[in-house]
Design a protein around this motif. Structure first.
Motif, PDB file in Angstrom:
ATOM      1  N   LYS A 264      60.481  34.446  31.150  1.00 23.60           N
ATOM      2  CA  LYS A 264      59.444  33.613  30.548  1.00 23.60           C
ATOM      3  C   LYS A 264      58.495  33.127  31.644  1.00 23.60           C
ATOM      4  O   LYS A 264      58.919  32.848  32.759  1.00 23.60           O
ATOM      5  N   LEU A 265      57.237  33.052  31.293  1.00 17.56           N
ATOM      6  CA  LEU A 265      56.263  32.522  32.238  1.00 17.56           C
ATOM      7  C   LEU A 265      56.429  31.014  32.350  1.00 17.56           C
ATOM      8  O   LEU A 265      56.572  30.323  31.349  1.00 17.56           O
ATOM      9  N   SER A 266      56.425  30.523  33.572  1.00 17.35           N
ATOM     10  CA  SER A 266      56.502  29.085  33.776  1.00 17.35           C
ATOM     11  C   SER A 266      55.148  28.460  33.427  1.00 17.35           C
ATOM     12  O   SER A 266      54.126  29.153  33.400  1.00 17.35           O
ATOM     13  N   PRO A 267      55.133  27.159  33.149  1.00 19.73           N
ATOM     14  CA  PRO A 267      53.836  26.503  32.898  1.00 19.73           C
ATOM     15  C   PRO A 267      52.846  26.700  34.033  1.00 19.73           C
ATOM     16  O   PRO A 267      51.656  26.839  33.811  1.00 19.73           O
ATOM     17  N   GLN A 268      53.361  26.742  35.283  1.00 18.39           N
ATOM     18  CA  GLN A 268      52.477  26.946  36.421  1.00 18.39           C
ATOM     19  C   GLN A 268      51.840  28.327  36.389  1.00 18.39           C
ATOM     20  O   GLN A 268      50.646  28.488  36.676  1.00 18.39           O
ATOM     21  N   GLN A 269      52.619  29.359  36.037  1.00 22.95           N
ATOM     22  CA  GLN A 269      52.089  30.720  35.967  1.00 22.95           C
ATOM     23  C   GLN A 269      51.039  30.843  34.865  1.00 22.95           C
ATOM     24  O   GLN A 269      50.022  31.511  35.031  1.00 22.95           O
ATOM     25  N   ILE A 270      51.297  30.181  33.750  1.00 19.10           N
ATOM     26  CA  ILE A 270      50.342  30.215  32.638  1.00 19.10           C
ATOM     27  C   ILE A 270      49.027  29.575  33.063  1.00 19.10           C
ATOM     28  O   ILE A 270      47.942  30.111  32.806  1.00 19.10           O
ATOM     29  N   GLN A 271      49.115  28.435  33.739  1.00 15.56           N
ATOM     30  CA  GLN A 271      47.913  27.754  34.189  1.00 15.56           C
ATOM     31  C   GLN A 271      47.152  28.588  35.220  1.00 15.56           C
ATOM     32  O   GLN A 271      45.931  28.611  35.245  1.00 15.56           O
ATOM     33  N   LEU A 272      47.888  29.301  36.081  1.00 14.81           N
ATOM     34  CA  LEU A 272      47.242  30.161  37.076  1.00 14.81           C
ATOM     35  C   LEU A 272      46.460  31.269  36.387  1.00 14.81           C
ATOM     36  O   LEU A 272      45.322  31.577  36.766  1.00 14.81           O
ATOM     37  N   MET A 273      47.056  31.887  35.364  1.00 16.72           N
ATOM     38  CA  MET A 273      46.366  32.940  34.636  1.00 16.72           C
ATOM     39  C   MET A 273      45.088  32.408  33.984  1.00 16.72           C
ATOM     40  O   MET A 273      44.057  33.085  33.939  1.00 16.72           O
ATOM     41  N   LYS A 274      45.171  31.181  33.485  1.00 17.72           N
ATOM     42  CA  LYS A 274      43.990  30.586  32.858  1.00 17.72           C
ATOM     43  C   LYS A 274      42.915  30.268  33.898  1.00 17.72           C
ATOM     44  O   LYS A 274      41.722  30.414  33.624  1.00 17.72           O
ATOM     45  N   LEU A 275      43.324  29.856  35.087  1.00 15.94           N
ATOM     46  CA  LEU A 275      42.357  29.604  36.157  1.00 15.94           C
ATOM     47  C   LEU A 275      41.646  30.886  36.568  1.00 15.94           C
ATOM     48  O   LEU A 275      40.442  30.898  36.809  1.00 15.94           O
ATOM     49  N   ILE A 276      42.392  31.974  36.645  1.00 13.62           N
ATOM     50  CA  ILE A 276      41.806  33.267  37.023  1.00 13.62           C
ATOM     51  C   ILE A 276      40.773  33.701  35.998  1.00 13.62           C
ATOM     52  O   ILE A 276      39.740  34.271  36.332  1.00 13.62           O
ATOM     53  N   GLN A 277      41.042  33.418  34.738  1.00 11.65           N
ATOM     54  CA  GLN A 277      40.154  33.851  33.656  1.00 11.65           C
ATOM     55  C   GLN A 277      38.833  33.087  33.663  1.00 11.65           C
ATOM     56  O   GLN A 277      37.814  33.601  33.227  1.00 11.65           O
ATOM     57  N   LEU A 278      38.816  31.861  34.190  1.00 11.80           N
ATOM     58  CA  LEU A 278      37.614  31.030  34.122  1.00 11.80           C
ATOM     59  C   LEU A 278      36.502  31.560  35.018  1.00 11.80           C
ATOM     60  O   LEU A 278      36.733  31.849  36.189  1.00 11.80           O
ATOM     61  N   PRO A 279      35.264  31.664  34.495  1.00  8.26           N
ATOM     62  CA  PRO A 279      34.117  31.955  35.354  1.00  8.26           C
ATOM     63  C   PRO A 279      33.773  30.729  36.191  1.00  8.26           C
ATOM     64  O   PRO A 279      34.344  29.646  35.993  1.00  8.26           O
ATOM     65  N   THR A 280      32.841  30.888  37.115  1.00  5.42           N
ATOM     66  CA  THR A 280      32.547  29.834  38.089  1.00  5.42           C
ATOM     67  C   THR A 280      32.224  28.493  37.445  1.00  5.42           C
ATOM     68  O   THR A 280      32.766  27.452  37.837  1.00  5.42           O
ATOM     69  N   LEU A 281      31.333  28.493  36.449  1.00  2.00           N
ATOM     70  CA  LEU A 281      30.896  27.242  35.843  1.00  2.00           C
ATOM     71  C   LEU A 281      32.057  26.517  35.169  1.00  2.00           C
ATOM     72  O   LEU A 281      32.230  25.305  35.323  1.00  2.00           O
ATOM     73  N   ALA A 282      32.868  27.264  34.406  1.00  2.00           N
ATOM     74  CA  ALA A 282      34.017  26.667  33.727  1.00  2.00           C
ATOM     75  C   ALA A 282      35.071  26.216  34.737  1.00  2.00           C
ATOM     76  O   ALA A 282      35.748  25.203  34.536  1.00  2.00           O
ATOM     77  N   PHE A 283      35.218  26.961  35.838  1.00  2.86           N
ATOM     78  CA  PHE A 283      36.170  26.575  36.885  1.00  2.86           C
ATOM     79  C   PHE A 283      35.774  25.237  37.505  1.00  2.86           C
ATOM     80  O   PHE A 283      36.625  24.385  37.775  1.00  2.86           O
ATOM     81  N   GLU A 284      34.484  25.040  37.724  1.00  2.00           N
ATOM     82  CA  GLU A 284      34.016  23.768  38.285  1.00  2.00           C
ATOM     83  C   GLU A 284      34.329  22.609  37.343  1.00  2.00           C
ATOM     84  O   GLU A 284      34.689  21.519  37.782  1.00  2.00           O
ATOM     85  N   GLN A 285      34.159  22.836  36.030  1.00  2.00           N
ATOM     86  CA  GLN A 285      34.483  21.800  35.045  1.00  2.00           C
ATOM     87  C   GLN A 285      35.974  21.478  35.081  1.00  2.00           C
ATOM     88  O   GLN A 285      36.382  20.312  35.018  1.00  2.00           O
ATOM     89  N   LYS A 286      36.805  22.518  35.164  1.00  2.00           N
ATOM     90  CA  LYS A 286      38.256  22.337  35.228  1.00  2.00           C
ATOM     91  C   LYS A 286      38.644  21.580  36.494  1.00  2.00           C
ATOM     92  O   LYS A 286      39.492  20.672  36.465  1.00  2.00           O
ATOM     93  N   LEU A 287      38.016  21.936  37.605  1.00  2.00           N
ATOM     94  CA  LEU A 287      38.294  21.274  38.879  1.00  2.00           C
ATOM     95  C   LEU A 287      37.925  19.798  38.806  1.00  2.00           C
ATOM     96  O   LEU A 287      38.697  18.930  39.237  1.00  2.00           O
ATOM     97  N   LYS A 288      36.771  19.502  38.245  1.00  2.00           N
ATOM     98  CA  LYS A 288      36.320  18.120  38.112  1.00  2.00           C
ATOM     99  C   LYS A 288      37.287  17.320  37.250  1.00  2.00           C
ATOM    100  O   LYS A 288      37.649  16.177  37.571  1.00  2.00           O
ATOM    101  N   GLN A 289      37.752  17.924  36.164  1.00  2.00           N
ATOM    102  CA  GLN A 289      38.683  17.243  35.258  1.00  2.00           C
ATOM    103  C   GLN A 289      40.012  16.967  35.957  1.00  2.00           C
ATOM    104  O   GLN A 289      40.593  15.880  35.820  1.00  2.00           O
ATOM    105  N   GLU A 290      40.495  17.926  36.723  1.00  2.00           N
ATOM    106  CA  GLU A 290      41.776  17.758  37.416  1.00  2.00           C
ATOM    107  C   GLU A 290      41.695  16.636  38.447  1.00  2.00           C
ATOM    108  O   GLU A 290      42.620  15.832  38.592  1.00  2.00           O
ATOM    109  N   ILE A 291      40.570  16.570  39.157  1.00  2.00           N
ATOM    110  CA  ILE A 291      40.387  15.526  40.172  1.00  2.00           C
ATOM    111  C   ILE A 291      40.324  14.149  39.521  1.00  2.00           C
ATOM    112  O   ILE A 291      40.864  13.172  40.036  1.00  2.00           O
ATOM    113  N   GLU A 292      39.664  14.075  38.368  1.00  2.00           N
ATOM    114  CA  GLU A 292      39.562  12.798  37.664  1.00  2.00           C
ATOM    115  C   GLU A 292      40.918  12.330  37.149  1.00  2.00           C
ATOM    116  O   GLU A 292      41.213  11.129  37.137  1.00  2.00           O
TER     117      GLU A 292
END
Length: 488
Positions: free
Chosen positions: A13-41
Motif C-alpha cells: 500500500k502507498l503510504s500517505p507520504q508517497q501519495i502526497q509526493l505523487m500529487k506534488l509531482i503532478q502539480l504544475p508550477t503555479l499550483a505548486f506555488e499555491q500548495k507551498l504557500k498553504q503548507e507554510i501557512e
C-alpha cells in the motif's frame, strides 16, 4: 457452522507520504506555488529562505533541522511520554493525509478575472435606450439573461413562454415574445440573441449597408442555408441565376460575419489563463541546455526556533504535563516539515530527470524545431530510461510545459505512437500528420483532395497508410472532409 482460521497475506500500500509526493509531482508550477504557500501557512515549523549560518552550500542546509540532539531519544523519550502512541496513525498530522492537489475536476479558486462590465449587464444597459412598456421590459431582460457566452438564446419560444410563467409570473404569448426578440436583435454586438447560426448571420447581414453582394448573401442565408453549408455552389448558381464571381463576392460577405457575437465583447469577464513553463530548453554551441523553473526549487528549512524548543525540553529537569503536550505538538510539526522539504527535493529531481530524458530522446527535434523530426515515443520509453513507473512519467507529461526556441509546448505533445514507412523504419504519427497537413494546405481548393487521394499521395511519399487511417488523422487535426474544404 462458524469456523475460525488464520490467513497470512502480503500486500503493498502507498503510504500517505508517497501519495502526497505523487500529487506534488503532478502539480504544475503555479499550483505548486499555491500548495507551498498553504503548507507554510499551516505549519509554523516550516520556513522559507536560508538560515543565517556560515554554511552557504544549498546541499548542506539539512543541518539546520537534522540536529543530533533532536534525534537523541532522550530528548523525546522521557519515561512519562508514550512514544508508541505518539507514532500511532491517529497522531499523523493533517498535512500527510489531506488531499490538496489541483486535479482537473477541482474548481480553481484563485483565478484572475478581467475587469469590466459583464456581457449581460452590457446588454441590459442598452435596453434603457428603447421605449418599452413594463411587460416588454421584463421579457427583454429575461431574454438578455438567457443569452449564453457565444451570444445565442438556444431555446424555443414555447420554452421561454413557460419559463416566464413559472419563474417570473409573466403570462404572455409567443407572438409577444417574438416582438421583443426583434428588439433584442437590435442590440450590439450585431447578431446577439439569435437562436441558431442561420438567424445570427441573417441579423448581421440585414444590418449591413445595402449592396449587390449583401443582398445576394441575405438570399443565400435566408433561402438556401443548407445548400450553402454543404457548399453546393453549382446549385446556388442555378437557383439564383448568378455568375461564379457574384457568388464568390456574396460568400466573402458571409465569411466576414461573426458566428459567435458574444465572443467579440471585449468587456466580457473571462478567466485569464496563464501558462508558466516548468522547464526551459536553450541551444548553446549546438548543444541543448535544460533548466528547471526556479519557482519549482524554493529554499526551505525547518524553523530553528522549534529545534531550540526541543533542546529546552531536553535540558529542563522538571517536565510538566503542558511541556510534554507541547513537545509532542512540536515533534509532529518538525516531522511534517522535514518530510515536506524532502518531498519538494524529490519532486525537483523527478521533474528534471524525466524532462532531461525526453529532451535527449527528441534531441533532433529540439535542435531543429521540425516536427517531422519527432521520433515515436511512448511513456514506457521514458519510464524505462529513467527507471521509474509509467504513471510518474504521465504525471510529469500531462500537466507541464517547456519553453523551447520554437515556443512554449505541452510536454505530452512530444509523445506519439509509431508506424512503419515503406522502408520498414519506425516513424512518428506526428510526422505523418504534419505531412498530411502540408499536403492539404497546398491542395487546389477548387478541387480538394479526397481521403483516397490523400492516402495515395502519402503512399508515394513513403507512408503506406489506409484511407480510414487518413480520415482518422484528418479528424484529429480538425480538418473537414474534401467537400467542406471547397472554395470558389
Amino acid at each position: 457452522m462458524l469456523k475460525q482460521h488464520l490467513q497470512f497475506k502480503l500486500s503493498q500500500k502507498l503510504s500517505p507520504q508517497q501519495i502526497q509526493l505523487m500529487k506534488l509531482i503532478q502539480l504544475p508550477t503555479l499550483a505548486f506555488e499555491q500548495k507551498l504557500k498553504q503548507e507554510i501557512e499551516e505549519n509554523p515549523a516550516l520556513d522559507t529562505g536560508r538560515e543565517k549560518t556560515n554554511e552557504d552550500d544549498y546541499d548542506n542546509y539539512d543541518d539546520s533541522y537534522e540536529d543530533p540532539d533532536y534525534n537523541d531519544n532522550d530528548s523525546i523519550n522521557a519515561e512519562d511520554i508514550n512514544v508508541d502512541e505518539y507514532l500511532s496513525d491517529d497522531e499523523i498530522p493533517d498535512y500527510r493525509t489531506r488531499s490538496n492537489n489541483y486535479s482537473s475536476d477541482d474548481e480553481e479558486k484563485n483565478v484572475p478575472y478581467a475587469a469590466g462590465t459583464s456581457f449581460t449587464q452590457h446588454l441590459k444597459n442598452q435596453l434603457s435606450t428603447f421605449i418599452l412598456d413594463e411587460e416588454e421590459e421584463e421579457i427583454a431582460e429575461f431574454l438578455v439573461g438567457s443569452i449564453d457566452e457565444s451570444g445565442y438564446i438556444r431555446r424555443s419560444l414555447t420554452e421561454i413562454m413557460d419559463d416566464l410563467a413559472f419563474t417570473q409570473n409573466i403570462f404572455t404569448s409567443e407572438k409577444k415574445i417574438g416582438e421583443v426578440f426583434k428588439i433584442v436583435h437590435q442590440l450590439d454586438p450585431s447578431g446577439v440573441g439569435a437562436r441558431n447560426l442561420q438567424e445570427c448571420l441573417s441579423i448581421q447581414l440585414h444590418r449591413k449597408d445595402k449592396s449587390e453582394s449583401t443582398d445576394l448573401a441575405i438570399k443565400i442565408i435566408d433561402d438556401a442555408f443548407e445548400q450553402f453549408t454543404k457548399k453546393h455552389y453549382k446549385k446556388l448558381i442555378q437557383k439564383f441565376d448568378i455568375t461564379e464571381e457574384q457568388l464568390k463576392a456574396a460568400i466573402e460577405e458571409i465569411e466576414h460575419l461573426n458566428p459567435k457575437p458574444g465572443g467579440s465583447y471585449s468587456g466580457n469577464n473571462r478567466i485569464v489563463e496563464h501558462v508558466i513553463p516548468d522547464f526551459s530548453i536553450k541551444i548553446a554551441d549546438g548543444e541543448l541546455e535544460l533548466s528547471l523553473n526556479g519557482r519549482n526549487a524554493p529554499e526551505l528549512h525547518v524553523s530553528k526556533e522549534y529545534n531550540d524548543m526541543l533542546k529546552g525540553y531536553k535540558e529542563s529537569k522538571e517536565k510538566s504535563k503542558s511541556q510534554k503536550d507541547a513537545v509532542l505538538f512540536i515533534k509532529q510539526k518538525l516531522d511534517a516539515a522535514k518530510w515536506f522539504i524532502e518531498a519538494v527535493r524529490q519532486r525537483q529531481q523527478t521533474l528534471f530527470v524525466t524532462m532531461s530524458a525526453i529532451m535527449h530522446y527528441q534531441k533532433e527535434y529540439f535542435l531543429t524545431g521540425d516536427e517531422r523530426k519527432l521520433k515515436p515515443m511512448i511513456l514506457k520509453d521514458i519510464a524505462d530510461e529513467i527507471e521509474m513507473d509509467v504513471s510518474t512519467v504521465s504525471r510529469v507529461a500531462n500537466s507541464k510545459y517547456v519553453d523551447t526556441p520554437y515556443g512554449t509546448k505541452l510536454i505530452k505533445e512530444f509523445f506519439s505512437e509509431s508506424m512503419k514507412n515503406d522502408q520498414g523504419e519506425d516513424v512518428s504519427t506526428r510526422e505523418i500528420k504534419k505531412i498530411l497537413e502540408t499536403v492539404i494546405d497546398e491542395e487546389n481548393k477548387k478541387k480538394p483532395l479526397t481521403d483516397d487521394a490523400l492516402a495515395k499521395i502519402l503512399k508515394e511519399k513513403g507512408y503506406p497508410i489506409a484511407r480510414r487511417t487518413v480520415a482518422k488523422y484528418r479528424e484529429q487535426l480538425d480538418i473537414p472532409v474534401a467537400r467542406l474544404r471547397k472554395k470558389i
